[in-house]
Design a protein around this motif. Structure first.
Motif, mmCIF file in Angstrom:
data_model
loop_
_atom_site.group_PDB
_atom_site.id
_atom_site.type_symbol
_atom_site.label_atom_id
_atom_site.label_comp_id
_atom_site.label_asym_id
_atom_site.label_seq_id
_atom_site.Cartn_x
_atom_site.Cartn_y
_atom_site.Cartn_z
ATOM 1 N N LEU A 188 0.491 -1.374 -0.157
ATOM 2 C CA LEU A 188 0.403 0.395 0.099
ATOM 3 C C LEU A 188 0.990 1.032 -0.060
ATOM 4 O O LEU A 188 0.637 2.263 -0.858
ATOM 5 N N THR A 189 1.626 1.231 1.338
ATOM 6 C CA THR A 189 2.859 2.110 1.245
ATOM 7 C C THR A 189 3.390 2.544 -1.114
ATOM 8 O O THR A 189 3.655 3.758 -1.142
ATOM 9 N N LEU A 190 4.043 1.644 -1.136
ATOM 10 C CA LEU A 190 4.520 1.644 -2.525
ATOM 11 C C LEU A 190 3.482 2.133 -3.591
ATOM 12 O O LEU A 190 3.671 2.910 -4.287
ATOM 13 N N LEU A 191 2.239 1.470 -3.823
ATOM 14 C CA LEU A 191 1.312 2.144 -4.495
ATOM 15 C C LEU A 191 0.905 3.392 -4.502
ATOM 16 O O LEU A 191 0.658 4.690 -5.302
ATOM 17 N N GLU A 192 1.154 4.307 -2.967
ATOM 18 C CA GLU A 192 0.362 5.386 -3.095
ATOM 19 C C GLU A 192 1.573 6.975 -3.004
ATOM 20 O O GLU A 192 1.502 7.532 -4.027
ATOM 21 N N THR A 193 3.024 6.011 -3.104
ATOM 22 C CA THR A 193 4.204 6.426 -3.375
ATOM 23 C C THR A 193 3.851 6.752 -5.277
ATOM 24 O O THR A 193 4.452 7.826 -5.944
ATOM 25 N N ALA A 194 3.822 5.492 -5.863
ATOM 26 C CA ALA A 194 3.429 5.349 -7.237
ATOM 27 C C ALA A 194 2.530 6.806 -7.476
ATOM 28 O O ALA A 194 2.288 6.899 -8.849
ATOM 29 N N ASN A 195 1.021 6.697 -6.799
ATOM 30 C CA ASN A 195 0.551 7.295 -7.770
ATOM 31 C C ASN A 195 0.166 8.412 -7.138
ATOM 32 O O ASN A 195 -0.656 9.813 -7.807
ATOM 33 N N ALA A 196 1.728 9.517 -6.750
ATOM 34 C CA ALA A 196 2.270 11.074 -6.848
ATOM 35 C C ALA A 196 1.584 11.653 -7.679
ATOM 36 O O ALA A 196 2.418 11.036 -8.871
ATOM 37 N N PRO A 197 0.908 12.853 -7.815
ATOM 38 C CA PRO A 197 0.568 13.523 -9.388
ATOM 39 C C PRO A 197 2.310 14.054 -9.694
ATOM 40 O O PRO A 197 2.246 13.742 -11.117
ATOM 41 N N GLU A 211 -7.069 0.435 -2.698
ATOM 42 C CA GLU A 211 -8.092 0.534 -2.527
ATOM 43 C C GLU A 211 -8.677 -0.651 -1.806
ATOM 44 O O GLU A 211 -9.295 -0.951 -0.875
ATOM 45 N N ALA A 212 -8.945 -1.348 -3.305
ATOM 46 C CA ALA A 212 -9.025 -2.888 -2.837
ATOM 47 C C ALA A 212 -8.312 -3.431 -1.696
ATOM 48 O O ALA A 212 -8.841 -4.380 -1.078
ATOM 49 N N LEU A 213 -6.763 -2.850 -1.822
ATOM 50 C CA LEU A 213 -5.978 -3.666 -0.247
ATOM 51 C C LEU A 213 -7.176 -3.140 0.807
ATOM 52 O O LEU A 213 -6.999 -4.274 2.195
ATOM 53 N N ARG A 214 -7.172 -1.594 0.998
ATOM 54 C CA ARG A 214 -7.552 -0.999 2.348
ATOM 55 C C ARG A 214 -8.969 -2.101 3.157
ATOM 56 O O ARG A 214 -9.002 -2.350 3.864
ATOM 57 N N ALA A 215 -9.926 -2.130 1.506
ATOM 58 C CA ALA A 215 -11.244 -3.426 2.016
ATOM 59 C C ALA A 215 -10.282 -4.585 2.922
ATOM 60 O O ALA A 215 -11.512 -4.957 3.667
#
Length: 80
Positions: free
Chosen positions: A31-40, A70-74
């Motif tokens: 999740l941390t990697l996904l959020e980092t990769a999703n940076a504008p 979102e799937a990981l969070r769910a």
């Protein structure tokens, strides 16, 4: 059942290859990697690289990355 060649590419298979379990720690790191990769700024950087190198503009991965996160969070919420 997935083929043996595909199995290691899945999250749990990758964790087992590294000697770790497919647990909350792995999901938190993912999740941390996904959020980092999703940076504008990452998309803007890719767009500028495309202009400089005369490449076609990149596709925006934000919708897919947001869906995955979102799937990981769910999943984490269901397994608490």
């Amino acid at each position: 059942m997935p083929s043996p060649r595909i199995r290691p590419a899945r999250g749990g298979g990758d964790a087992r290859c590294q000697g770790r379990g497919d647990g909350t720690g792995l999901r938190h790191r993912l999740l941390t990697l996904l959020e980092t990769a999703n940076a504008p700024r990452r998309l803007r950087y890719a767009q500028l690289l495309a202009v400089i190198n005369v490449w076609p503009p990149p596709n925006d991965p934000a919708p897919a990355l947001a869906w995955f996160a979102e799937a990981l969070r769910a999943r984490a919420a269901r397994h608490v």
